[in-house]
Write a protein that holds these residues in place. Structure first.
Motif, short mmCIF file in Angstrom:
data_model
loop_
_atom_site.label_atom_id
_atom_site.label_comp_id
_atom_site.label_asym_id
_atom_site.label_seq_id
_atom_site.Cartn_x
_atom_site.Cartn_y
_atom_site.Cartn_z
N ASP A 159 -33.04 -13.97 -0.89
CA ASP A 159 -32.95 -12.76 -0.06
C ASP A 159 -32.47 -13.11 1.35
OD1 ASP A 159 -35.75 -13.82 -0.52
OD2 ASP A 159 -36.03 -12.84 1.42
N GLY A 160 -32.88 -14.26 1.87
CA GLY A 160 -32.40 -14.65 3.19
C GLY A 160 -30.89 -14.82 3.20
N ASN B 41 -37.22 -13.08 -3.27
CA ASN B 41 -38.64 -13.43 -3.21
C ASN B 41 -39.24 -13.02 -1.86
OD1 ASN B 41 -37.67 -15.43 -1.52
ND2 ASN B 41 -37.74 -17.00 -3.10
N GLU B 42 -38.50 -12.17 -1.17
CA GLU B 42 -39.02 -11.43 -0.02
C GLU B 42 -39.44 -12.28 1.17
OE1 GLU B 42 -41.87 -8.57 -1.77
OE2 GLU B 42 -40.14 -7.23 -1.94
N ALA B 43 -38.82 -13.44 1.32
CA ALA B 43 -38.99 -14.22 2.56
C ALA B 43 -38.12 -15.47 2.47
CB ALA B 43 -40.44 -14.61 2.77
N TYR B 44 -38.01 -16.17 3.58
CA TYR B 44 -37.34 -17.47 3.60
C TYR B 44 -38.35 -18.49 3.12
CZ TYR B 44 -34.34 -15.10 7.11
OH TYR B 44 -33.53 -14.24 7.79
N MET B 45 -38.35 -18.76 1.83
CA MET B 45 -39.37 -19.64 1.28
C MET B 45 -39.06 -21.10 1.57
SD MET B 45 -41.45 -17.57 0.35
CE MET B 45 -41.70 -15.90 -0.20
MG MG Z 1 -36.32 -15.84 -0.17
#
Ligand code: MG
Ligand code: TPP
Ligand code: SF4
Lengths: 309, 398
Positions: A109-110, A137-141
């Motif tokens: 996503d990022g 995955n709704e964030a910068y993992m």
């Molecule tokens: Mg992500």
């Protein structure tokens, strides 16, 4: 053609085991599901934006991909893939290659909603014959769970931490699927990993075998960043869909269709309560957070239904 | 074939003669004409290249990276902010060993915005692992472009073919062009050993390179860069055979017995030569060294050419902000370090021509006069100065 998971699983895996993604990571499951949708006789070039996926699947000298693969940076995966696809067309025209290749690009996503949005928009507008898959995955993992524009409101991320003066992320999630649909590309869909994987399989197959630029947005839960048990991927995906937090739909040549409508729409809290990133929403006095989250999901869902035929 | 063209048209014409596979490009003054000319060739069916009209230079370089890795000949053109915007990917192209050819039309970097010539753009990315070849005029930029692919593809390194914005890119001059057939057979077919679309041989490009491998990859690039000088000479020699025009890493003008010399890059070399020529008639032994290839750095050639010269001004058309002179100066000075003291010239850095600031024959005359005074004094008074800056008393006016 009827879909049978068992038969699909008998196909040769294009995404090998032995990568270094965390156990239970949704990203790897999404990638193997999408690549399974390739017809066996077709070749592919798989590409990546820098991300958890990339740094875990091509660590020199080992690659998890059976097909040709390329990565170059975080924000340019769509443009780079467009370059590969363009080379394919020219080399074919010039008689230098004769096989059929498909081009499938994966970004987080990022790398998709944020830093790579321009590159993606450009590639979609230019019409490269490729599929761009965002595993959301709704964030910068990869850099440690920082918020992205895909992070939902209230989520506790490391750059939107919950504190005495903060309830987590302030803004709602960007609606990227609609943004890409607005490009007028032939096929756009939202999906995730459910049950026998029919939904993601059929959408991936359609995206791969529709000529022109196609886009899949795949909700790909991250047990580490979302803070849920690593065995719960299927349940989390199911709850995202049944609460209408992540509706399943496709946009085919500009026509919107819901591809799944929950028999009973579950309350958003069913989805939220499973995840540590939303734990603060359940503390006494924070009921308004759950109410607002519910309100938002309801509005989006009604709008989506109105849009769909 | 004689003709008259601008530097931009000459580059576009060379591209047409080569007929590469993929061009990804985005407009920016003063290189915009290159993709424009080229698009017209495509529109008229004169070339078979796929032109990807990307939404940014970042995507132009990304397109080239993808296309080149896939097995295609990939080219682009840019200037200034466009080149700066590609920065991150320049390193990626070089480390993936992709022989992308980029026409750079040198222009000042923004701050403040300025569309005129200097070398701050390509000098800024001098350490990105690209070969860099600079031209004095239209003929040279055409000739350099024709030599670019045989050098880059052999060394598996990307290459920048640079010319000075407006001065070279837009000035129409006489030019001697090769026949299409000559160019095609000189440049040849691109036939890489490994590429993404190769039959029955999948390839993975752009890994996560952990510490036990990263340095080997960098050393490989460094070796390729070192060895590229041999290839640059070979290609130049072959080129001389078909064109009658000879090139090396540097060009020496009246250097055999020079007492005073300027070392510089690009179009101002012509002006410097005119000044040196005039001074020779007055009995002053002036010479000029034009650096054609900046990467790999021609340190051996410079050391040889500058041996025994009394005083030298190394002229940078970019501010390195090192507080001690420009990049060409620093590297030239380093190249002379192991000359014995008696043969080591007095050396100073002159930063000139930024953002299109004019330099004329009389500027160079003032520089040579200053070098003569320096030689007379036997010491360099100011090691790092600017040329033609208003109110700058330490600097050179002229
Ligand atoms: Mg992500
Ligand atoms: C230009 C640039 N900025 C920042 C980074 C650092 N970085 C690498 S991956 C990443 C986050 C990736 O997030 P996402 O795309 O969501 O993928 P995920 O890791 O969550 O799967 C960041 C910030 C980078 N590699 N390049
Ligand atoms: S941090 Fe999350 S996205 Fe990254 S590998 Fe682990 S589970 Fe997957």
């Amino acid at each position: 053609m009827t879909y049978k998971l068992k038969e699909e699983l008998n196909k040769k895996e294009r995404f090998a085991q032995g990568h270094r993604l965390c156990a239970g990571c949704g990203a790897g499951v999404a990638v193997s599901a999408v690549l399974r949708a390739l017809d066996e006789e077709d070749k592919a070039v798989v590409s990546n934006a820098t991300s958890c996926l990339e740094v875990s699947t091509f660590i020199y000298p080992d690659t998890a991909y059976e097909d040709s693969y390329i990565h170059s940076a975080f924000e340019n995966a769509a443009a780079m893939t467009g370059g590969v696809e363009t080379a394919y067309r020219v080399l074919k025209k010039r008689g230098k290659i004769d096989e059929n290749f498909k081009f499938i690009c994966f970004g987080g996503d990022g790398g998709t909603y944020d830093i790579g949005l321009q590159s993606l928009s450009g590639a979609m507008e230019r019409g490269h014959d490729m599929v761009y898959v965002c595993y959301d995955n709704e964030a910068y993992m990869n850099t440690g769970i920082q918020r992205s524009s895909a992070t939902p409101r209230f989520a506790d991320a490391t750059t939107t931490p919950v504190g005495t003066k903060s309830y987590g992320k302030i803004q709602n999630k960007k609606d990227l699927t609609a943004i890409i649909a607005a490009h007028g590309v032939p096929y756009v869909a939202q999906t995730t990993m459910l049950g026998n994987f029919r939904d993601i399989h059929e959408k991936a197959h359609r995206a791969i075998y529709t000529e022109g630029p196609c886009f899949l947005n795949v909700l790909a839960p991250c047990p580490r960043g979302w803070r849920y048990g690593m065995d719960d991927l299927a349940e989390i995906c199911r709850l995202a869909v049944d609460t209408c937090v992540w509706p399943l739909y496709e946009v085919v040549n500009g026509k919107w269709h819901l591809t799944y409508e929950p028999r009973t729409k579950l309350p958003v809290s069913d989805f939220l309560e499973k995840q540590g990133r939303f734990a603060h929403m359940f503390r006494p006095g924070n009921e308004w957070m759950i109410d607002e989250a519910q309100q938002y999901v309801d509005e989006k869902w009604e709008n989506l239904k109105a849009r769909c035929e | 074939m004689r003709d008259r063209m601008s530097g931009n048209e000459a580059v576009a014409f060379a591209m047409k003669q080569i007929d590469p596979d993929v061009m990804g490009a985005f407009p920016i003054t003063p290189s915009t004409e290159i993709p424009q000319y080229f698009s017209k060739y495509i529109a008229d069916g004169e070339v078979h290249t796929e032109f990807v009209a990307v939404e940014s230079e970042h995507s132009a370089m990304s397109t080239c990276i993808g296309a080149s890795a896939a097995g295609a000949r990939a080219i682009t053109a840019t200037s200034s902010a466009g080149l700066a915007y590609m920065w991150e990917l320049l390193y990626v192209a070089a480390s993936s060993r992709l022989p992308i050819v980029m026409a750079v039309v040198n222009r000042a970097l923004t701050g403040p915005i300025n569309i005129n010539n200097d070398h701050s753009d390509s000098m800024g990315c001098r350490d990105s692992g690209w070969i860099q070849i600079y031209a004095e005029n239209n003929q040279e930029v055409y000739d350099n472009y024709i030599q670019a692919m045989p050098v880059a593809e052999h060394c598996r390194l990307p290459i920048m073919i640079c010319q000075d914005g407006f001065i070279t890119s837009h000035a129409v001059e006489n030019i001697e062009l090769l026949e299409d057939e000559q160019v095609r057979s000189f440049v040849g077919e691109y036939d890489p050993e490994h590429y993404l679309l190769k039959k029955d041989e999948p390839l993975a490009v752009g890994p996560y390179g952990i510490s036990p491998y990263y340095m080997e990859i960098k050393k490989g690039q460094a070796e390729a860069m070192k060895e590229s000088r041999t290839r640059i000479y070979e290609v130049a020699e072959a080129f001389a055979k078909i064109s009658g025009r000879s090139y090396g890493m540097i060009e020496e003008y009246m250097m055999d017995d020079a007492d005073f010399a300027v070392v510089l890059i690009g179009s101002s070399a012509g002006t410097a030569k005119a000044a040196a020529h005039g001074l020779r008639e007055a009995g002053i032994k002036a010479g000029v060294i034009k650096v054609r290839v900046f990467r790999p750095f021609p340190w051996e050639e410079l050391r040889k050419a500058l041996r025994g010269v009394k005083a030298v001004a190394v002229m940078d058309k970019s501010e390195g902000f090192s507080g001690w002179g420009g990049p060409l100066f620093a590297e030239t000075r380093a190249a002379l370090y192991d000359l014995e003291e008696s043969a080591r010239p007095l050396l100073q850095s002159l930063v000139y021509g930024l953002g299109g600031r004019d330099v004329t024959v009389s500027t160079f005359e003032a520089i040579y006069e200053d070098l003569a005074r320096t030689a007379e004094a036997g010491t360099v008074e100011h090691i790092y100065r600017h040329v033609g800056v208003r109110g700058d008393e330490e600097g050179i006016q002229g």
